[in-house]
Design an enzyme around this catalytic site. Structure first.
Site, mmCIF file in Angstrom:
data_model
loop_
_atom_site.group_PDB
_atom_site.id
_atom_site.type_symbol
_atom_site.label_atom_id
_atom_site.label_comp_id
_atom_site.label_asym_id
_atom_site.label_seq_id
_atom_site.Cartn_x
_atom_site.Cartn_y
_atom_site.Cartn_z
ATOM 1 N N ASP A 37 0.833 -1.212 0.000
ATOM 2 C CA ASP A 37 0.000 0.000 0.000
ATOM 3 C C ASP A 37 0.865 1.259 0.000
ATOM 4 O O ASP A 37 0.559 2.246 -0.646
ATOM 5 C CB ASP A 37 -0.906 0.032 1.238
ATOM 6 C CG ASP A 37 -1.950 -1.082 1.182
ATOM 7 O OD1 ASP A 37 -2.131 -1.656 0.086
ATOM 8 O OD2 ASP A 37 -2.561 -1.375 2.230
ATOM 9 N N GLU A 113 -7.784 -30.088 -18.161
ATOM 10 C CA GLU A 113 -7.842 -28.893 -17.313
ATOM 11 C C GLU A 113 -9.164 -28.887 -16.566
ATOM 12 O O GLU A 113 -10.136 -29.478 -17.038
ATOM 13 C CB GLU A 113 -7.813 -27.613 -18.165
ATOM 14 C CG GLU A 113 -6.536 -27.368 -18.914
ATOM 15 C CD GLU A 113 -6.792 -26.407 -20.085
ATOM 16 O OE1 GLU A 113 -7.203 -25.266 -19.849
ATOM 17 O OE2 GLU A 113 -6.611 -26.849 -21.229
ATOM 18 N N LYS A 115 -12.668 -27.409 -15.517
ATOM 19 C CA LYS A 115 -13.605 -26.516 -16.190
ATOM 20 C C LYS A 115 -14.143 -25.560 -15.133
ATOM 21 O O LYS A 115 -15.029 -25.906 -14.350
ATOM 22 C CB LYS A 115 -14.735 -27.313 -16.839
ATOM 23 C CG LYS A 115 -15.636 -26.446 -17.694
ATOM 24 C CD LYS A 115 -16.592 -27.306 -18.502
ATOM 25 C CE LYS A 115 -17.411 -26.498 -19.477
ATOM 26 N NZ LYS A 115 -18.220 -25.463 -18.884
ATOM 27 N N LYS A 311 -18.768 -33.212 -17.894
ATOM 28 C CA LYS A 311 -19.483 -32.531 -16.804
ATOM 29 C C LYS A 311 -19.684 -33.474 -15.630
ATOM 30 O O LYS A 311 -20.184 -34.589 -15.821
ATOM 31 C CB LYS A 311 -20.872 -32.087 -17.301
ATOM 32 C CG LYS A 311 -20.831 -31.031 -18.382
ATOM 33 C CD LYS A 311 -20.784 -29.656 -17.741
ATOM 34 C CE LYS A 311 -20.912 -28.561 -18.778
ATOM 35 N NZ LYS A 311 -22.193 -27.980 -18.897
ATOM 36 N N CYS A 403 -45.720 -12.717 15.364
ATOM 37 C CA CYS A 403 -44.557 -13.575 15.572
ATOM 38 C C CYS A 403 -45.027 -14.987 15.921
ATOM 39 O O CYS A 403 -45.844 -15.160 16.830
ATOM 40 C CB CYS A 403 -43.695 -12.993 16.686
ATOM 41 S SG CYS A 403 -42.391 -14.102 17.201
ATOM 42 N N CYS A 406 -44.032 -15.484 19.884
ATOM 43 C CA CYS A 406 -44.612 -14.745 21.006
ATOM 44 C C CYS A 406 -45.974 -14.154 20.669
ATOM 45 O O CYS A 406 -46.667 -13.652 21.550
ATOM 46 C CB CYS A 406 -43.659 -13.654 21.477
ATOM 47 S SG CYS A 406 -43.475 -12.316 20.278
ATOM 48 N N CYS A 421 -39.831 -9.446 14.355
ATOM 49 C CA CYS A 421 -40.607 -9.394 15.582
ATOM 50 C C CYS A 421 -39.912 -8.342 16.427
ATOM 51 O O CYS A 421 -38.707 -8.434 16.658
ATOM 52 C CB CYS A 421 -40.548 -10.743 16.294
ATOM 53 S SG CYS A 421 -41.143 -10.643 17.982
ATOM 54 N N CYS A 426 -39.500 -11.390 23.283
ATOM 55 C CA CYS A 426 -39.904 -12.595 22.553
ATOM 56 C C CYS A 426 -38.964 -13.751 22.924
ATOM 57 O O CYS A 426 -37.744 -13.623 22.802
ATOM 58 C CB CYS A 426 -39.850 -12.330 21.051
ATOM 59 S SG CYS A 426 -40.075 -13.827 20.083
HETATM 60 S S1 IVH Z 1 -11.616 -24.161 -23.768
HETATM 61 C C1 IVH Z 1 -12.556 -23.839 -28.105
HETATM 62 N N1 IVH Z 1 -10.874 -24.540 -21.266
HETATM 63 O O1 IVH Z 1 -16.358 -23.666 -20.689
HETATM 64 C C2 IVH Z 1 -12.141 -23.883 -26.687
HETATM 65 N N2 IVH Z 1 -13.039 -23.653 -21.665
HETATM 66 O O2 IVH Z 1 -18.505 -25.002 -22.321
HETATM 67 C C3 IVH Z 1 -13.131 -23.236 -25.820
HETATM 68 N N3 IVH Z 1 -14.304 -23.128 -19.639
HETATM 69 O O3 IVH Z 1 -16.950 -21.172 -23.056
HETATM 70 C C4 IVH Z 1 -12.938 -23.225 -24.401
HETATM 71 N N4 IVH Z 1 -12.758 -23.752 -18.206
HETATM 72 O O4 IVH Z 1 -16.115 -20.453 -20.737
HETATM 73 C C5 IVH Z 1 -11.857 -24.118 -22.092
HETATM 74 N N5 IVH Z 1 -10.061 -24.886 -19.115
HETATM 75 C C6 IVH Z 1 -11.038 -24.473 -19.936
HETATM 76 C C7 IVH Z 1 -12.266 -23.962 -19.447
HETATM 77 C C8 IVH Z 1 -13.240 -23.579 -20.355
HETATM 78 C C9 IVH Z 1 -13.971 -23.241 -18.349
HETATM 79 C C10 IVH Z 1 -15.593 -22.634 -20.139
HETATM 80 C C11 IVH Z 1 -15.470 -21.596 -21.217
HETATM 81 C C12 IVH Z 1 -16.228 -22.141 -22.403
HETATM 82 C C13 IVH Z 1 -17.110 -23.145 -21.765
HETATM 83 C C14 IVH Z 1 -17.453 -24.237 -22.755
#
Ligand code: IVH
Length: 662
Positions: A37, A113, A115, A311, A403, A406, A421, A426
């Site tokens: 800061d 990765e 999601k 998913k 209430c 009470c 209340c 109460c």
């Molecule tokens: S790749 C063409 N990598 O998921 C490649 N998407 O359902 C497009 N998302 O719109 C995305 N983590 O908002 C990618 N590690 C990740 C992600 C990721 C989250 C989201 C992103 C995308 C959606 C697709």
């Protein structure tokens, strides 16, 4: 003059950028917040003295510009498409089979990765400087949210690179902690809550006032590097590494999988661990790693053929809303609670969920008998997300006008979402107030649980908090499920409460909007309890973080003859009304810095913090080399891993308690 200022300015900017990267991207701060800061203040002063030296990439320039009227649209450099989903292992296998067929080979590496559940954002750089951020929009055209995006601290405003122009795509998220903090602030301000971190991240990025975005603590995780709209380098994995070296935050929980089995192992692994993450994910993204292979596979009209989003099963379930019951809290607020037909959601049976207030029920369009969707996210209390089907004989809920405990009238003040209340006697309010007063971190009266408080109030032994101090060990020992020993323990607790600090007492009074933090500020600003009780409305607002609403609540509390009488009786009982700002009740933890993470067995984080601070210690948010101890409970996530990797000792709640007593 200007040139020496220029040198200092450049020097400060470089250091600030480095420390921002250490703090926001790597989560490894090297200096204290105060030193940071201080540097920022110095830079701001210099820039004020030499306005011609201000540049758009200056670290002072994150929150700039006035609120706007609306957003301008902007075109994407190449389509920002979404991903196909696989909802189970079979669908994932189908995807892999298609890829193998198209490539004409048996296996190939995947990058896996997490999601992240947020919203995607494209950020553009020219000559190393951030200049534009665009939301996904319809994939072709999005909204220009540049001014808001620059407030995201993990997004670098300047990158050391020889690429003249490039674009990074990634996900903007809000951590579970920031989300919960935001919602409790909104509760306190009587504003509607956000439904989940994703909605609040999206809402926060799209507000017209950048100062609001800045306060929301968003994070940006990069997952794609593009030049002229196209991916670069030989593999996706390499481009993620490149993003890291450019200073972007890339999620560390990723794996280069040699084949399909590695990929399913990664997915199974994170299914178990995802609860511990400090943010929400809704799956895993698998991408064919080689860019050459990606080019071979190409795209459909909607999504790339080389990637898929696996998913995880939703932590949602449908059930019937059997009834809505009203609970009365210690400030008198009436909270509607949903009684649900018990249902299993992600391994936990859920039969109740909070509905917060009347407006929330209206927003959801809820009526008793309806089939509703409920959701568990992180370790927060389950909530009703929407109505799935309206029941034929559905009954609408109306907030009671009296209430439920009470029978006194209920009041909904203008501009407030809560009905309250207002009967100070109460029993429901009284029980809640006693539990709060006696709780850990407030008066620490061990053994004062619900069963005991119910008896004390129902038998008329206690009609006010002050009556607690007139109880005798014999009276207590005579109650159900109490013995001489437990009665003694409670009497010891009462005796010890005389020594508790003024902030604790103030918090214990249960004044609406005055929790531990505000109580501390009030005590530090005004000194004794009498001073606070006598301070006029406007003067109260001179204290930090005390706005009109909090000030009004404090005034109404002390203006009530009923409360004044209670306060007088507490004075006579010998509780501490004075406050010495610097004096801590203990110093066993003096000079030590703690971080608290996970769910502790009996203390909330706030209570643990009070315990540490009362013993002279300090609590910070993130683990670094300077952290002396990490206090960890269940489901401790990345902070635990980090502490272990840095060799920071980890304590249980029990061990912490022992240390504070030392
Ligand atoms: S790749 C063409 N990598 O998921 C490649 N998407 O359902 C497009 N998302 O719109 C995305 N983590 O908002 C990618 N590690 C990740 C992600 C990721 C989250 C989201 C992103 C995308 C959606 C697709």
């Amino acid at each position: 003059m200007a040139s020496s200022a220029l040198i200092e300015i450049e020097h400060l900017r470089q250091s600030l950028r480095r420390h921002e990267h250490l703090y926001y991207v790597l989560d490894q701060p090297e200096i204290s917040d105060a030193s940071y800061d201080e540097m920022m203040r110095r830079l701001r002063d210099l820039e004020n003295q030499h306005p011609t030296l201000i540049t758009p990439d200056s670290p002072t320039n994150r929150v700039g510009g006035a609120p706007r009227e609306g957003f301008v649209q902007a075109a994407h450099s190449s389509a920002m498409l979404s991903l196909d989903n696989a909802l189970n292992e079979g669908e994932l296998r189908d995807f892999d089979r298609r890829v193998c067929e198209l490539l004409g080979r048996d296996d190939h590496p995947y990058t896996a990765e997490l999601k992240l559940d947020g919203l995607s954002l494209a950020v553009r750089f020219q000559d190393g400087l951030f200049f534009q951020a665009i939301t996904r929009g319809d994939g072709t055209i999005g909204e220009d949210v540049t001014t808001n995006a620059r407030t995201i601290r993990s997004l670098p405003l300047r990158v050391d690179t020889d690429l003249p122009r490039f674009e990074v795509r990634g996900e903007v998220i809000m951590s579970s902690r920031a989300f919960e903090r935001l919602n409790s602030e909104r509760d306190a301000q009587q504003l509607p809550r956000y439904a989940n971190p994703r909605n609040s991240a999206a809402g926060s990025l799209r507000v017209l006032d950048p100062a609001v975005t800045a306060a929301r603590q968003l994070d940006f995780y990069a997952y794609l590097l593009l030049i002229e709209g196209q991916p670069v380098l030989e593999s996706h994995w390499a481009s993620l590494d490149r993003l890291v070296s450019m200073g972007f935050k890339v999620n560390p929980n990723r794996r280069l999988c040699g084949n399909f089995d590695d990929l399913t192992a990664f997915i199974a692994d994170w299914d178990l661990r995802r609860q511990q993450l400090p943010y929400e994910i809704d799956g895993v993204v698998a991408k064919v790693d080689s860019l050459e292979q990606q080019r071979q596979l190409g795209w459909t009209a909607k999504a790339p053929r080389w990637a898929i989003a696996f998913k995880y099963p939703a932590r949602q379930a449908e059930t019937e809303l059997e009834n809505i019951e009203v609970q009365v809290g210690r400030t008198g607020a009436l909270t509607p609670v949903a009684h649900l037909k018990p249902v299993l959601v992600a391994g936990v049976t859920v039969s109740r969920a909070t509905l917060h207030n009347e407006d929330e029920i209206e927003r959801l369009g809820l009526a008793i008998g309806d089939t509703v969707m409920i959701e568990r996210s992180g370790d927060v209390i389950p909530k009703v997300v929407r109505v799935v089907q309206q029941a034929p004989g559905r009954r609408f809920f109306h907030m009671p006008v009296q209430c439920p405990v009470c029978g006194e009238p209920v009041v909904r003040a203008e501009g407030e979402v809560a009905s309250r209340c207002i009967n100070p006697d109460c029993p429901a309010r009284l029980k809640e107030s006693i539990l709060h007063f006696a709780s850990r971190g407030v008066m620490d009266i061990d053994g004062m649980g619900e069963a005991l408080v119910d008896q004390l109030v129902d038998r008329g032994l206690v009609r006010s908090i002050a009556d607690l101090y007139g109880l005798t060990a014999e009276q207590l020992a005579g109650l159900e499920r109490m013995g001489a020993k437990s009665a003694e323990r409670i009497m010891t607790g009462f005796a010890a409460s005389h020594e508790k600090s003024l902030p604790r007492l103030l918090n214990g009074l249960g004044i609406a909007f005055v929790g531990a933090r505000t109580a501390q500020i009030l005590a530090d600003t005004f000194g004794g309890l009498d001073a606070i009780a006598q301070t006029p409305l406007e003067a109260l607002q001179t204290a930090d973080e005390v706005g009109p609403k909090v000030a009004q609540s404090i005034r109404s509390y002390f203006d009530s003859p009923h409360n004044r009488q209670l306060v007088e009786r507490l004075r006579r009982a010998g509780l501490r009304f004075s406050h010495e700002k610097a004096a801590k009740t203990g110093s066993s933890l003096a000079g030590l810095t703690f971080v608290i993470t996970g769910t502790l067995p009996s203390l909330t984080r706030e209570q643990a913090q009070v315990l540490i601070e009362d013993a002279g210690g300090k609590v910070t948010d993130s683990v670094s080399k300077k952290t002396n101890y990490l206090v960890a409970g269940l489901e401790a996530g990345s902070k635990l891993t980090k502490a272990q990797s840095l060799g920071v000792p980890v304590l249980s709640e029990e061990q912490l308690r022992k240390m504070t007593l030392a």
